[in-house]
Design an enzyme around this catalytic site. Sequence first.
Site, short mmCIF file in Angstrom:
data_model
loop_
_atom_site.label_atom_id
_atom_site.label_comp_id
_atom_site.label_asym_id
_atom_site.label_seq_id
_atom_site.Cartn_x
_atom_site.Cartn_y
_atom_site.Cartn_z
N ASP A 26 -19.88 4.89 -4.91
CA ASP A 26 -20.53 3.97 -3.98
C ASP A 26 -19.48 3.08 -3.32
O ASP A 26 -18.31 3.05 -3.71
CB ASP A 26 -21.57 3.11 -4.72
N LYS A 27 -19.95 2.33 -2.34
CA LYS A 27 -19.13 1.37 -1.62
C LYS A 27 -19.90 0.07 -1.50
O LYS A 27 -21.13 0.06 -1.46
CB LYS A 27 -18.79 1.93 -0.23
N HIS A 28 -19.17 -1.03 -1.43
CA HIS A 28 -19.81 -2.31 -1.15
C HIS A 28 -18.95 -3.09 -0.17
O HIS A 28 -17.73 -3.12 -0.28
CB HIS A 28 -19.98 -3.14 -2.42
N SER A 29 -19.61 -3.74 0.80
CA SER A 29 -18.93 -4.61 1.75
C SER A 29 -19.23 -6.07 1.41
O SER A 29 -20.36 -6.39 1.00
CB SER A 29 -19.41 -4.32 3.17
N THR A 51 -27.59 -4.78 4.68
CA THR A 51 -27.95 -3.36 4.84
C THR A 51 -29.42 -3.13 4.58
O THR A 51 -30.08 -2.34 5.28
CB THR A 51 -27.09 -2.50 3.89
N ARG A 65 -27.45 -19.34 -4.42
CA ARG A 65 -26.12 -19.53 -3.83
C ARG A 65 -26.20 -19.60 -2.30
O ARG A 65 -25.46 -20.36 -1.67
CB ARG A 65 -25.19 -18.38 -4.24
N SER A 110 -21.44 -10.96 -8.70
CA SER A 110 -22.64 -10.54 -8.00
C SER A 110 -22.53 -9.09 -7.54
O SER A 110 -23.43 -8.27 -7.76
CB SER A 110 -22.90 -11.45 -6.80
N LYS A 115 -24.32 -5.43 -9.95
CA LYS A 115 -25.24 -4.46 -9.36
C LYS A 115 -24.64 -3.05 -9.39
O LYS A 115 -25.34 -2.07 -9.66
CB LYS A 115 -25.60 -4.86 -7.92
N LYS A 116 -23.37 -2.96 -9.08
CA LYS A 116 -22.73 -1.64 -9.03
C LYS A 116 -22.60 -1.04 -10.43
O LYS A 116 -22.79 0.16 -10.62
CB LYS A 116 -21.36 -1.75 -8.36
#
Length: 440
Positions: free
Chosen positions: A81-84, A121, A169, A184, A188-189
Amino acid sequence: MTLPQEIIRRKRDGAALSSDEIADVVDGLTTGAMTEGQIAAFAMAVFLNGMTRDEAVALTLAMRDSGTVLDWSDLPGPVTDKHSTGGVGDNVSLMLAPIVAACGAFVPMISGRGLGHTGGTLDKMDSIPGYTSQPDTALFRRTVREAGCAIIGQTADLAPADKRFYAIRDITGTVESIPLITASILSKKLAAGLGSLVLDVKAGNGAFMARKRDARKLATSLVAVAEGAGLSTTALVTGMNQPLAPAAGNALEVAVAADFLTGRARPRRLTDVTVALASEMLYASGVAGNTREATERALDALETGRAAEVFERMVHALGGPADFLAGHADHLPKARATLAVTAEAEGYVQAIETRRIGIAVVELGGGRRRPEDTIDHAVGLAELAPLGTKVARGDPLAIVHAQTPAAAEAAAATVRAAYTLGEARPKPDKAVIRRVTADG
């Protein structure tokens, strides 16, 4: 269990918390034993005093373990996966997940909603009629297996402590804390049961980390904490001194993604970032033996249309239209009023205050002022002129999509003020700035 106020006091005074104290905080987040005021005070104490790597790892793992941790060992391929970290016009996930899935990896992408001035997203996916952005675990797993990817939001049983913390937050001025951002994202990941992760850490005036050195610091923290928690991770630092896509706003960014996947339009900067991240994911997951092969495979998935097919299967599996890509103009919501933001002088676009662009979308109703606010998916900005564009007086810098003429005028004023025009063409703005690994 240590009293919440004692833990807050220790962190306020700069102490390093034990893993048991951090576990108590996360338990309080999950069960409601900590009040919103106590959570806000804890967040501010961390914001001001930071956390050690061990504290950040402990917070990440405790938030991961506050709910279900998925297991994908039954899938016939690697899970990645990817996260921005968030930007304006950052719709990369919508193209990236299907590109990587089309190459043979599985992408269970658990995404967030908009935070501050940046788009989310999940809010973009909610623009698609019928799309179930928060399915139950059975539908999520079935979609990943059959389509290769699924872009969804946090379900109630995945890192529930983070879901509450995230909302508080957002409204207490503690978003930019590196350890809190780190925990955070990674909780999740890790809960998603990944085998590898690639991070897109934004740097620039439209990012939470405006300075490159701060973005690199965040990228280094994310990689170090992820590796400390047992997840193989790399990061790219990418530029956010201008919107990444030529649109900002949920349905408008989905339309850009549809055009990208089908080949109708692939803006160069957006392509550079998307393909670079796809290459990292394919290499990290073992689908490709090196980054050159990974890049070639990602481009082939786009050019042959296989990525578009994966996206369409995912959308349909999660309740959206079967013909979404072909008919997205008919399926996506539309705003009632449009207005061109015109240049007041001739020149080149020398600078864009990208945060203002994001704020304009929020003010139109495309983002949230409070966690409970409802999003208007139709509004936003389209055809945003990128840096270096030469314009004549009266040429459009953007097109506002609003629900009323008055809202369109107000947004147009904000957008016009965000653009700086001048006689000289600016130097090209680098899309991918740096790669960060566990080795430095």
